[in-house]
Write an enzyme that holds these catalytic residues in place. Structure first.
Site, mmCIF file in Angstrom:
data_model
loop_
_atom_site.group_PDB
_atom_site.id
_atom_site.type_symbol
_atom_site.label_atom_id
_atom_site.label_comp_id
_atom_site.label_asym_id
_atom_site.label_seq_id
_atom_site.Cartn_x
_atom_site.Cartn_y
_atom_site.Cartn_z
ATOM 1 N N TYR A 62 121.794 37.682 97.670
ATOM 2 C CA TYR A 62 120.909 36.788 96.472
ATOM 3 C C TYR A 62 119.966 35.869 97.143
ATOM 4 O O TYR A 62 118.977 35.752 96.190
ATOM 5 C CB TYR A 62 122.189 35.876 95.679
ATOM 6 C CG TYR A 62 123.044 36.591 94.829
ATOM 7 C CD1 TYR A 62 122.525 36.673 93.340
ATOM 8 C CD2 TYR A 62 124.214 37.266 95.055
ATOM 9 C CE1 TYR A 62 123.488 37.404 92.475
ATOM 10 C CE2 TYR A 62 124.977 37.807 94.334
ATOM 11 C CZ TYR A 62 124.566 37.891 92.738
ATOM 12 O OH TYR A 62 125.256 38.661 92.066
ATOM 13 N N GLY A 76 128.021 44.487 85.744
ATOM 14 C CA GLY A 76 129.457 44.217 84.661
ATOM 15 C C GLY A 76 130.459 45.488 84.887
ATOM 16 O O GLY A 76 129.992 46.212 86.078
ATOM 17 N N GLN A 79 134.994 49.612 80.796
ATOM 18 C CA GLN A 79 136.248 49.587 79.941
ATOM 19 C C GLN A 79 137.247 50.423 80.558
ATOM 20 O O GLN A 79 137.209 51.496 80.784
ATOM 21 C CB GLN A 79 135.907 49.695 78.561
ATOM 22 C CG GLN A 79 137.117 49.298 77.581
ATOM 23 C CD GLN A 79 136.544 49.472 76.101
ATOM 24 O OE1 GLN A 79 135.471 49.610 75.830
ATOM 25 N NE2 GLN A 79 137.365 48.612 75.212
ATOM 26 N N ARG A 85 138.292 45.423 73.353
ATOM 27 C CA ARG A 85 137.105 44.772 73.677
ATOM 28 C C ARG A 85 137.076 43.292 73.921
ATOM 29 O O ARG A 85 136.258 42.908 74.979
ATOM 30 C CB ARG A 85 136.231 44.892 72.369
ATOM 31 C CG ARG A 85 134.744 44.803 72.355
ATOM 32 C CD ARG A 85 134.045 45.080 70.869
ATOM 33 N NE ARG A 85 132.619 44.984 71.251
ATOM 34 C CZ ARG A 85 131.770 45.104 70.441
ATOM 35 N NH1 ARG A 85 132.264 45.277 69.060
ATOM 36 N NH2 ARG A 85 130.639 45.164 70.436
ATOM 37 N N SER A 116 123.339 44.086 80.636
ATOM 38 C CA SER A 116 124.687 44.407 80.539
ATOM 39 C C SER A 116 125.153 44.394 79.037
ATOM 40 O O SER A 116 125.240 43.606 78.170
ATOM 41 C CB SER A 116 125.264 43.525 81.419
ATOM 42 O OG SER A 116 124.853 43.494 82.541
ATOM 43 N N SER A 140 117.904 42.274 76.255
ATOM 44 C CA SER A 140 117.224 43.525 75.696
ATOM 45 C C SER A 140 117.579 43.982 74.407
ATOM 46 O O SER A 140 116.617 44.462 73.477
ATOM 47 C CB SER A 140 117.557 44.764 76.855
ATOM 48 O OG SER A 140 119.051 45.165 76.525
ATOM 49 N N ASP A 145 116.584 50.330 70.261
ATOM 50 C CA ASP A 145 117.173 51.032 68.968
ATOM 51 C C ASP A 145 115.573 50.917 67.935
ATOM 52 O O ASP A 145 115.419 51.894 67.625
ATOM 53 C CB ASP A 145 118.047 50.268 68.438
ATOM 54 C CG ASP A 145 119.249 49.842 69.263
ATOM 55 O OD1 ASP A 145 120.003 50.734 69.241
ATOM 56 O OD2 ASP A 145 119.408 48.692 69.822
ATOM 57 N N ALA A 147 112.737 51.340 69.359
ATOM 58 C CA ALA A 147 111.781 52.538 69.836
ATOM 59 C C ALA A 147 112.306 53.858 69.281
ATOM 60 O O ALA A 147 111.631 54.565 68.780
ATOM 61 C CB ALA A 147 111.796 52.582 71.253
ATOM 62 N N ARG A 148 113.743 53.894 69.055
ATOM 63 C CA ARG A 148 114.263 55.176 68.565
ATOM 64 C C ARG A 148 113.756 55.137 67.268
ATOM 65 O O ARG A 148 113.432 56.423 66.549
ATOM 66 C CB ARG A 148 115.781 55.266 68.544
ATOM 67 C CG ARG A 148 116.076 55.247 69.968
ATOM 68 C CD ARG A 148 117.551 54.721 70.229
ATOM 69 N NE ARG A 148 118.263 55.208 71.711
ATOM 70 C CZ ARG A 148 119.466 54.491 71.980
ATOM 71 N NH1 ARG A 148 119.959 53.853 71.631
ATOM 72 N NH2 ARG A 148 119.740 55.118 73.489
ATOM 73 N N ARG A 150 111.234 53.934 65.537
ATOM 74 C CA ARG A 150 109.742 54.318 65.572
ATOM 75 C C ARG A 150 109.444 55.753 65.824
ATOM 76 O O ARG A 150 108.579 56.138 65.133
ATOM 77 C CB ARG A 150 108.937 53.209 66.191
ATOM 78 C CG ARG A 150 108.995 51.864 65.832
ATOM 79 C CD ARG A 150 108.268 50.943 66.661
ATOM 80 N NE ARG A 150 108.206 49.563 66.162
ATOM 81 C CZ ARG A 150 107.476 48.357 66.824
ATOM 82 N NH1 ARG A 150 106.922 48.657 67.834
ATOM 83 N NH2 ARG A 150 107.825 47.265 66.290
ATOM 84 N N HIS A 165 105.108 50.290 62.629
ATOM 85 C CA HIS A 165 105.565 48.933 62.797
ATOM 86 C C HIS A 165 107.013 48.978 61.989
ATOM 87 O O HIS A 165 106.961 48.655 60.668
ATOM 88 C CB HIS A 165 104.625 47.723 62.534
ATOM 89 C CG HIS A 165 103.417 48.161 63.048
ATOM 90 N ND1 HIS A 165 103.049 47.969 64.433
ATOM 91 C CD2 HIS A 165 101.927 48.933 62.763
ATOM 92 C CE1 HIS A 165 101.852 48.067 64.623
ATOM 93 N NE2 HIS A 165 101.178 48.561 63.795
ATOM 94 N N HIS A 172 122.692 45.103 69.102
ATOM 95 C CA HIS A 172 122.642 46.515 69.589
ATOM 96 C C HIS A 172 124.013 46.892 69.804
ATOM 97 O O HIS A 172 124.648 46.827 70.714
ATOM 98 C CB HIS A 172 122.120 46.165 70.993
ATOM 99 C CG HIS A 172 121.904 47.286 71.871
ATOM 100 N ND1 HIS A 172 121.348 48.514 71.490
ATOM 101 C CD2 HIS A 172 122.575 47.703 72.986
ATOM 102 C CE1 HIS A 172 121.486 49.506 72.458
ATOM 103 N NE2 HIS A 172 122.200 48.794 73.322
#
Length: 310
Positions: A62, A76, A79, A85, A116, A140, A145, A147-148, A150, A165, A172
């Site tokens: 670090y 992270g 699971q 969850r 993450s 993020s 999503d 981008a997908r 578009r 656009h 997400h």
């Protein structure tokens, strides 16, 4: 600008590679609990840089993050079989308590970018642990999503996705909302353009694009185990907007004071991103169905965050 990446699995290493290819960082430092993994990725990516840019790629603990302007967190835990969850969220929150604390110790002025999953919840967790103002903790979110969405619209309308656009809002994840009502190609509503060129946006086309956008990750994971190239490029795009003070409109996640009646919840809406992080939220006009979907998504995310033991 120096950029740190904590967590050098497939997402973290893909982000480092994308940053190097774009040349948007002077130095990228990889940090991982598995120091050998971080070293191996740093060496491999560094060997690609003579073909791409002058970005320096390093690894370390670090303390090597000192003076970083941006730190991407891609750390992270996976699971476990039979794990709920909520249990997974609490284990990842425990990881973030340590990771965020160590980052703040060495570079308290850095902007945090969270990759993450579940990214919206972990963005709000990182905001709580870091003590940073919300505009300096960026998830993020739905950048991938979007981008997908578009890309699929561009393919149907036979235009570059960079000229489309359209945004995916909210989580997400499964409750995400495709904002069809405001989608444009250039300045033209997509329904009108589709009719003009003989490629109408029918209900079946909408359903197909919605399904492919929403389920893209499942398709990729079924074929190769995980997704990383797309989100790696998306993370590099966010860093570029910060470094170059672009004031770019990106669908990223951050703790939002109020959205569709839900208070203090991290989710994605279009946001203006530049040197100081997020400067403005652009809450779009939505139709009634989209607004109801966004309200459901916000309520779901707020409930999940409240289940986390901080």
């Amino acid at each position: 600008m120096k950029v740190g990446i904590v967590g050098t699995g497939m997402v973290g290493s893909a982000a480092a590679y994308a940053l190097g290819l774009r040349g948007v960082a002077s130095e990228v430092v990889l940090v991982d609990l598995d120091s050998a993994l971080a070293e191996a990725h740093a060496l491999d990516i560094a060997h690609a840089m003579p073909f791409a840019s002058g970005t320096s790629i390093a690894h370390g603990g670090y303390d090597r993050l000192r003076d970083a302007g941006v730190v991407i967190i891609a750390a992270g835990v996976a699971q476990r079989s039979g794990e709920t969850r909520t249990d997974l969220l609490n284990r990842n929150a425990a990881v973030f308590r340590v990771v965020v604390g160590d980052i703040m110790r060495v570079c308290p002025d850095a902007i945090l970018i969270i990759a993450s999953n579940p990214v919206d919840i972990m963005t709000q967790v990182a905001s709580a642990y870091s003590g940073l103002p919300n505009h300096r903790v960026i998830g993020s979110g739905t950048i991938l999503d979007t981008a997908r969405f578009r890309s699929l619209l561009g393919a149907h309308l036979r235009v570059s996705p960079r000229s489309v656009h359209a945004y995916v809002l909210g989580e997400h994840g499964d409750s995400q909302v495709l904002a069809w009502s405001g989608a444009r190609a250039g300045t033209v509503p997509i329904d009108r353009l589709g009719a003009q060129i003989g490629a109408p946006i029918t209900e079946s086309i909408r359903a197909e694009i919605d399904s492919k956008t929403r389920n893209a990750a499942y398709t990729i994971i079924k074929g190769k185990g995980s997704t990383y190239y797309g989100i790696g490029a998306g993370l590099a795009r966010i860093v570029a907007a910060i470094r170059q003070n672009e004031q770019a409109v990106l669908s990223v996640s951050s703790v939002t004071a109020l959205v569709e009646g839900v208070r203090n919840v991290a989710l994605s809406v279009p946001r203006v991103v530049g040197r100081e992080g997020i400067s403005t939220e652009l809450l779009p006009d939505l139709d009634a169905k989209e607004r109801a979907g966004l309200q459901r998504s916000a309520s779901l995310l707020r409930g999940l965050f409240e289940s986390v033991s901080l």
